[in-house]
Write an enzyme that holds these catalytic residues in place. Sequence first.
Site, PDB file in Angstrom:
ATOM      1  N   HIS A  39       0.822  -1.209   0.000  1.00 58.88           N
ATOM      2  CA  HIS A  39       0.000   0.000   0.000  1.00 58.88           C
ATOM      3  C   HIS A  39       0.861   1.266   0.000  1.00 58.88           C
ATOM      4  O   HIS A  39       0.353   2.367   0.186  1.00 58.88           O
ATOM      5  CB  HIS A  39      -0.918  -0.033   1.237  1.00 58.88           C
ATOM      6  N   LYS A  62       3.415   4.410  -1.182  1.00 67.40           N
ATOM      7  CA  LYS A  62       3.504   5.384  -2.275  1.00 67.40           C
ATOM      8  C   LYS A  62       4.849   6.073  -2.164  1.00 67.40           C
ATOM      9  O   LYS A  62       5.070   6.875  -1.246  1.00 67.40           O
ATOM     10  CB  LYS A  62       2.390   6.429  -2.199  1.00 67.40           C
ATOM     11  N   ASP A  84      17.859   8.838  -7.895  1.00 68.50           N
ATOM     12  CA  ASP A  84      19.302   8.937  -7.660  1.00 68.50           C
ATOM     13  C   ASP A  84      19.701   8.825  -6.192  1.00 68.50           C
ATOM     14  O   ASP A  84      20.826   9.194  -5.815  1.00 68.50           O
ATOM     15  CB  ASP A  84      19.851  10.251  -8.244  1.00 68.50           C
ATOM     16  N   HIS A  99      -7.895  12.171   0.881  1.00 72.91           N
ATOM     17  CA  HIS A  99      -7.193  10.893   0.901  1.00 72.91           C
ATOM     18  C   HIS A  99      -5.915  10.946   1.737  1.00 72.91           C
ATOM     19  O   HIS A  99      -5.169   9.981   1.818  1.00 72.91           O
ATOM     20  CB  HIS A  99      -6.860  10.501  -0.550  1.00 72.91           C
ATOM     21  N   LYS A 135      -3.150  11.100   4.838  1.00 69.45           N
ATOM     22  CA  LYS A 135      -2.928  10.381   6.093  1.00 69.45           C
ATOM     23  C   LYS A 135      -1.843  11.140   6.864  1.00 69.45           C
ATOM     24  O   LYS A 135      -0.646  10.937   6.651  1.00 69.45           O
ATOM     25  CB  LYS A 135      -2.455   8.945   5.840  1.00 69.45           C
ATOM     26  N   ASP A 142       1.381  18.033  19.133  1.00 70.90           N
ATOM     27  CA  ASP A 142       1.917  19.271  19.693  1.00 70.90           C
ATOM     28  C   ASP A 142       2.583  20.079  18.577  1.00 70.90           C
ATOM     29  O   ASP A 142       2.048  20.178  17.483  1.00 70.90           O
ATOM     30  CB  ASP A 142       2.858  18.966  20.853  1.00 70.90           C
TER      31      ASP A 142
END
Length: 472
Positions: A133, A135, A140, A307, A309, A314
């Site tokens: 899942h 991404k 380089d 979408h 996350k 703090d």
Amino acid sequence: MSVSAVAAPGARDTLTLAIDRAAGARPIEGNRLEHHPDSPRALDAMLAAIAAARRWVHFENYIIRDDATGRRFADALAERARRGVRVRVLYDALGSFGTGRRFWRRLVQAGAEVRAFHRLLTHRPFELLSRDHRKLLVTDGGWAMIGGLCIGDEWAGDPERGRRPWRDTMVAVCGPAAAALDGAFAHIWRRTGAPLPPDELDADPAPCGDSTVRVVEGVPGRARVYRAVELLVASAAERLWITDAYLIAPAPLYASLVDAAKGGVDVRLLVPGASDLPVLRSFTRVGYRDLLHAGVRVFEYQGPMIHAKTMLVDRRWARVGSTNLNVSSLLTNYELDLAAECETLTEELAAQFRRDLASSREIVLRPRPLRLPPKLVGTPLAPVGRHEGDEPHKRSGYEVGAFAVVALRRVAGGLRRAIAATAALACAGMGTLLLLFPRIMGAALAVGAFTLALVFVLYARELRRTREGDDD
């Protein structure tokens, strides 16, 4: 000044050590972090980085669609491969299910190496539960981008057709942490075939900033992100702001959020007002009442699908990555997150969180007569909550279907009543069959029990094999 800002050095060091151990990650200093809350611009930044690559491109994503956006990336990757740049592409077989062979064949013919993670037709069926899942893009070994954004037209939007892009968050990383992210790619690349050649992991980027970063690799059964999140939630003293696309937190994490709110922490949750997975959205709403009673503030985003996350703790900690706060992401998937000690990034995420709240409805409890439980209602959307340009969003066919499903579920009376009614009917039917056909049903239940026992034994062996492979 926040309470955390004046905590004793020893207490801060102890928390840092605990998070390092829980996350299985070391602190990496000397990084520059660039916040990308605008999905189309994040896509453009990724394409620019691919075009500038000179040695290698490591590209990993759960969803890579064969649409206009996916083809833009295919063109950029193929061009680099033809120029002699080593291009490695890793996609998840389930997430990219609709992408045909022609799309991948074109990349291979250009010289790229393309691999699918956990193919759907396999002799190891338990692998189907664990998906890649993540991404990630690394070029380089010195520049990387990580977050929740997939490769598809939903994230790019279509201004000509009035379709605004999905709201997602990515972070670009320059510095030593980029090489660590490259190492994370190498770990999962090795699970799909031959490992990367040694010279493709020899990057040693110089420091280019002052942010400290931990690269947290989510591995099935290890709960690294879960444990790190629990510690961060427990450490919050001033604010705890969470954006999550598919929030169905395990019970212990829900309890931690409740305890933080009761302890005076400003706990806010931002979730989609309409989801591409309507059933999960309904499950998210099940936990609202307990959270609201404890003092947690819950907001539902009213724009296109959100979408992202992210989590702010703090003014010190920020978490951005691919992990949703649900059992699938926290315990069974391969995920990749960035836990950063960076006040600049934290404040940029906080500013974006406030902008998102301006386009959201706060969910509150409205008392009802006759001792009925309070009703969940949304507050009116603030006048300042319109998107830039003040133009309405024209939903795609996919989004229209999702909204329709949500409306139908509301008319039907809600998820909890539907589950209760289904369970009651199933139990009544089972009881009736046992009374009418005790021998047949007894034999059937025995066969089912032995089958489940065999399944769990095989599952335990598969988990052991997976863990041993991860330890290699």
